[in-house]
Design a protein around this motif. Sequence first.
Motif, mmCIF file in Angstrom:
data_model
loop_
_atom_site.group_PDB
_atom_site.id
_atom_site.type_symbol
_atom_site.label_atom_id
_atom_site.label_comp_id
_atom_site.label_asym_id
_atom_site.label_seq_id
_atom_site.Cartn_x
_atom_site.Cartn_y
_atom_site.Cartn_z
ATOM 1 N N VAL A 59 4.311 13.943 -12.132
ATOM 2 C CA VAL A 59 4.751 15.338 -11.760
ATOM 3 C C VAL A 59 2.666 16.176 -11.787
ATOM 4 O O VAL A 59 2.420 15.489 -12.831
ATOM 5 N N LYS A 60 2.535 17.020 -11.012
ATOM 6 C CA LYS A 60 1.495 17.371 -10.685
ATOM 7 C C LYS A 60 0.168 18.075 -11.651
ATOM 8 O O LYS A 60 1.249 18.730 -13.054
ATOM 9 N N GLY A 61 -0.506 17.428 -11.940
ATOM 10 C CA GLY A 61 -1.219 17.883 -13.346
ATOM 11 C C GLY A 61 -1.113 17.369 -14.450
ATOM 12 O O GLY A 61 -0.857 17.596 -15.283
ATOM 13 N N TRP A 96 2.348 11.425 -5.363
ATOM 14 C CA TRP A 96 1.999 10.156 -5.176
ATOM 15 C C TRP A 96 1.152 9.996 -5.595
ATOM 16 O O TRP A 96 -0.480 10.151 -4.111
ATOM 17 N N LYS A 97 0.341 9.775 -6.564
ATOM 18 C CA LYS A 97 -1.011 9.260 -7.018
ATOM 19 C C LYS A 97 -1.015 7.642 -7.776
ATOM 20 O O LYS A 97 -0.057 7.654 -8.690
ATOM 21 N N ASP A 98 -2.089 7.261 -7.682
ATOM 22 C CA ASP A 98 -2.110 6.011 -8.367
ATOM 23 C C ASP A 98 -0.863 5.372 -7.731
ATOM 24 O O ASP A 98 -0.648 4.452 -8.938
ATOM 25 N N GLU A 138 0.867 -1.020 0.157
ATOM 26 C CA GLU A 138 -0.092 -0.055 -0.267
ATOM 27 C C GLU A 138 1.031 1.312 -0.027
ATOM 28 O O GLU A 138 0.685 2.343 -0.738
ATOM 29 N N GLU A 139 2.113 1.348 0.966
ATOM 30 C CA GLU A 139 2.923 2.296 1.138
ATOM 31 C C GLU A 139 3.926 2.965 -0.444
ATOM 32 O O GLU A 139 3.846 3.984 -0.505
#
Lengths: 783, 290, 175
Positions: free
Chosen positions: A589-591, A582-584, A516-517
């Motif tokens: 890079v943001k956006g 940190w996403k999915d 998960e982490e």
Amino acid sequence: MAVEIGGIGQSVKRKEDARFIRGKGKYVDDVKLPGMLYMDIARSPLAHARIRKIDTSKALAIPGVVAVITGKDLVPLNLHWMPTLMSDKQMVLPTDTVLYQAQEVAAVVATERYIAADGVDAIEVDYEPLPVVVDPIKALQPGATLVREDREQKDNHIWHWEVGDRAGTDRAFADADVVVKQDLYIPRIHVSSIETCGIVASFDKVEGKLTVWMTTQAPHAIRTVIALVAGHLGLAEHKIRVISPDIGGGFGGKVPVYPGYVLAIGASVLTGVPVKWIEDRAENIQADSFARDYHISAELASKKDGTMQALRVKTIADHGAFDAAANPSKYPAGLFHIITGSYPFEKSFVEVDGAYTNKPPGGIAYRCSFRVTEAAFTIERLVDVLALKLGRDPAELRMQNFIPPTAFPYTSSLGWEYDSGDYGRALRLAMDTIGYADLRKEQAEKRKRGELMGIGISSFTEIVGAGPSKNFDILGIKMFDSAEIRVHPTGKVMVRLGVKSQGQGHETTFGQIVAEELGIPVADIAVEEGDTDTAPYGLGTYASRSTPVAGGATAIAARKIREKAKLIAAHLLEANPDDIEWKDYKFQVKGVPSKSKTMQEVAFAAYTNHPQGMEAGLEAVDYYDPPNLTYPFGSYICVVDLDRGTGEVKIRRFVAVDDCGTIINPMIVEGQIHGGLTMGLAPALYEQINYDEQGNIQGGTFMDYLLPTAMETPNWETAKTTTPSPHHPIGAKGVGESATVGAPAAIANAVVDALAHLGVRHIDIPITPWKVQKILKENGVAE
Amino acid sequence: MIPASFEYAVARDVADAIQLLGSSGGEGKVLAGGQSLIPLMKFRLAQPGLLVDINRVKGLSDIRENGELRIGALVREADLDMNAIVRERYPILVDTTRVIADPLVRNMATIGGNLAHADPANDHPATMLALRASVVARGPKGERVIPIDEFFVDTFTTVLAPDEILTEIRIPKRPAGGGGAYLKLERKVGDFAIAGVAAMVVMDEKGRIAAASIGVTNAGPTAIRARKAEDILRGQSPDDKTIAAAAAAAAGESKPWSDLRGPAEYKLDVIRVLTQRAIRKAVARATGGK
Amino acid sequence: MAVATAPTTSRGQRTHKIHVTVNGVPHDVEVEARTLLVHFLRENLNMTGTHIGCDTTNCGACTVLLNGRAVKSCTVFAVQADQATVATVEGLEKDGKLHPIQEGFHQEHGLQCGFCTAGMMMTAVAFLATNPKPTELQIREAISGNLCRCTGYVNIVKSIDHAARVMRETAEGKA
């Protein structure tokens, strides 16, 4: 995505199953070393006796018997006594007096298991019987037979411990509208994991290195204990390796150090040959640490309207001949002062006195955090006694009194800070699931027809996850725990922990935390425990502490890795670290979702293309000192039918609603609850270890100590609420023991409820059919 | 738990077994299912010098019915349970075998061993008393048929000589109007009985009990016959009052002791209750019910 | 520590040659008469998948199939298995394919510490051979000679039911 990762909340099938279903598990008795000798132990048939003479000549004459060890042999080595976890000491072998039946008297070392047994049979001991005291209440009276002549203090009192506001509580009782009082005896029982205890000790004389394979729940602590106890023999801690291989159930029984372990280690050190000792079931039940054995007197004060106000509890704790309880050092009665349970008592006071008797030593948990079952059983029984006194429905009375969800974090009158809870929600769910209102109607109708059914509730609060270092230590070692995570270049992970699974499924669940982490599939994560040469130091697995403590360490170690990985990801993506999120399960890079790096890519870079100035590699260690304990809770409802002829109790239904905070693996959590419930059923209806006046054990094998089979065990029904722990890194609270803590009161309350209209207020567990039938007969309702 | 050493011999046939036992100077023991003997040996409470293994002896494992039901002493409990004749006509035996120990033990344990071990907590003794069975024993002097009433002497003691072997159990054919049941109370599967009651009745065409026999488990040093209870039932219709009187009599004839399975006083009540229930079940079966 | 001066030879107790086929493999071994079948498997043959839990014929951790029947191998002497076939947990997997009972225990979380598991599975294998479509109660009865301290039996019952279903489907598929 989440399913592929196998992260938190997924019912990932267990990794450890692969070896167990093939018969390829490796338990201590499966360890076989070249030239290995076998040890067996001669034990005392008497509960208290002077040893006049031990004749080992016949044993030594048996071909294949290599050596016989007696207490006198240990004196020059200063190994005839050892310290207990509770600052007491315990005989390894007696030099002159035995203090309980089945106490170790001599050890036989032989070339074969069968010959060692023959050797034990051939040892002749001349005993002079001494007076025996088995009842701790009698033991504390003046003039009682003295159990421990070795102590300066010449009585059987071990310690007095108290907590709370004595004067304030007494005033509250004096002013109360209603007071109920109940004496309860919570009998001596035994964990009886299906694997007994054992050890293979192998001392390499050339290297000076001792390796032991041992049935222990706490391998690191054992290593330190060996170094402290046997350091004078040249055993240094860096040359002691404790391996806790697959363990066939622990439940607290594999926390202590037993004399057999010390003897096997001693025999190997002296002979330079590996020595195996595996106890049989009779030894396991008769000599290894017992649980419970608390004589409790409890009082509850309330207003007329049922508002609970004060609690006062006095207890005598029977510890047998040595105080070898496994508790945090500061707490000789464990966490018994969680006894205020789910209710906001304004005033409370608890005192416990420990007593020596001529019975085996101990005071371990039996699948619960330190003395928490004793506490939960007492308060949940007492609430029902109050309900009967006031003529109130027990569910309604609980609902009226629960600590409200808005009151958390809540500090109890005995000083605990409960982290989170919603007790009403759990009880409501249990009532809805079982159909509480309809059952009450059915009961009323059945009562008119003379049929006996009962409904019992237990709304328990547990206290687990020991514990914060400011209060919790064992032999001075703080009760933190640890995780070490290494991410290899190809993105595969090795996790090592200071705890040790005995069936709880750590190889799966701790992998899920890391998955998960870090966003790495659980299949790519190996979890290792139980080898002190490789795993980081930790205090082990008991008291439901693995998830609350080592689970926290695991999450935080993983987060440390993620922090570093983020910097590497930024380097790879040629972006500012502040612009990376940190996403999915990826660094992006943001956006700009198209610009991302997986943890695997980052891991490879950590060894092949890490930023200049940064250390290579991707690994982290965390020693987690929990800020607080966790407080799992639940509400259980049990329905029983009684046989008016035989007094048999039949459990018709049992609904368990548990709240253990965030759930890592629902399948494993449910399995833990099923098992815990069965170990709650066992002492409620079946298990007890008794002693006669001469100190002879009653129930010293599985022929007489009654573990429930699949036929006695009901088809447990489970449900859950989820109230995460606010202070735990993933919100988890621990669950291995909740059901053992909560179930006995639900069952006892159900039986009492079935008989309440006859004036019955309490029956001591185990509720045997003859206890029930006696009540039926006395009230003229027996068949 | 390791047994002490012993000599071991496989008997080819019954005569061989008798000869082996005779030559052992009283140190020999028959090994059949071994489910009581081997645990005793592992505790070293039994240390026979010689074990005579009769498991390979042919002809001791048959179940036949011609005139009477003949059950070989080596018949395993699991096989007794599965036998078509037994299932069809002797449900009391199915009741009995199914509550002995546990299913795994029943795969090894034999009916002959259950009787010859003479543990008052064993289940077949009471049932055989109720069934008016006989046991066949063979020794150096030949074969003898022993009525079950004369078989049990004391706890763990029967009339069998050290060199005699129990070979067969003979049960009178179930008469028309006959029915039986065995009920046992145990705390859990595999535990010894708190008490057990076997009841056989023969009902006449008027619905009266023409004959009754009752055996009780754990009611003294051996299983006992509750003769007074039988007398009360004989000739009576099975009404509540009669059954209650018989049950009270059965308890009155029993002498259980207090132990981990309950106080003696409680066991007397259990015997009374089980006797009532067993008689009712036996009557129901005799009259065509289950 | 008193050390023996006698020579460390065996006790001169007569041994017996036995021929036992374990999981299809024949073994000719010399054993003492008192050698328990479970020790023969674990010590002589190094097949440690079969466990010892109680010593008193209660727990069933040592369950193996002797000539196809589930028995407690701590209460059988190895000499009794002369000329017999024995099946243990190590023989369940065939040609790299798990037995349905093994799959069942894995899928339904029928094990925790794994210590009783071999005995439970062997009992179940023998049981399902005689009762391919059992009820829950029949499964519970069938395993009532096997003790488990971890699982509370609920998932063991499901595991055996799972295996029964798979075995029926396989049998129907073949028919």
